[in-house]
Design a protein around this motif. Structure first.
Motif: not given
Length: 195
Positions: A11-15, A70-72
């Motif tokens: 669920n990470r956003i900042f990658t 998921k964001l990616g």
């Protein structure tokens, strides 16, 4: 990004991969302004080249660094579709590609959008990306800079036109083939969930 290859999704956003996808998204209006308003083709070409390279790089890094998110999974295909649609529109306006070619490309996405309500009724929002879809996007994102480079006279524009149309024709064929496979996936999902 292909989750099936890694088996891990966060669920990470900042990658870094998400940042690359976000930069690609931010490049869309800049690309349109450069190609349609300013007609600064060299700078527009640089934006397209960055889009193609970062599309490859974000997926590669996400898998290598276990940063598939998921964001990616949302940003990456969204950026791809926006680049393809805006480039097709801009190139049609500038008469770099013919109208029939633009219709062929856009109609595939319109066809797939018609399948979304069927997925939503089953509680699904997207299908997994498969290799054929990525290959089609790869071809198109490499065709567009070459077609832009083909404007003008001389050996370089002539070679860019030949290779650009080769990538474009393969890209459209793979794009539609992938679209048919996605439609088949939707049909299978509907059949399995209704049983």
């Amino acid at each position: 990004m292909d989750v099936q290859e890694t088996g891990v999704r966060t669920n990470r956003i900042f990658t870094i991969p998400n940042l690359l996808s976000l930069l690609r998204l931010l490049g869309v209006p800049l690309f349109l302004w450069l190609i349609l308003v300013e007609e600064r083709d060299f700078l527009a070409l640089a934006i397209l080249a960055f889009a193609g390279f970062s599309d490859y790089l974000d997926g590669k890094l996400a898998r290598r660094w276990n940063q598939v998110s998921k964001l990616g999974e949302t940003l990456d295909p969204l950026a791809d579709r926006l680049y393809i649609l805006t480039t097709v529109g801009a190139f049609t306006i500038r008469e770099i590609i013919p109208l029939w070619f633009a219709i062929l490309l856009v109609s595939r996405d319109a066809f797939l959008v018609c399948l979304v309500p069927f997925l939503r009724r089953r509680g699904l929002f997207a299908l997994p990306v498969h290799f054929l879809g990525k290959a089609a996007t790869f071809c198109l994102l490499y065709a567009f800079p070459l077609l832009l480079l083909s404007i003008g006279e001389g050996t370089l524009p002539m070679l860019a036109q030949v290779f650009g149309w080769a990538f474009a024709i393969w890209g459209v064929a793979l794009y539609w083939w992938a679209g048919i496979l996605y439609a088949e996936q939707v049909r299978r999902v509907l059949r399995e969930t209704s049983a």
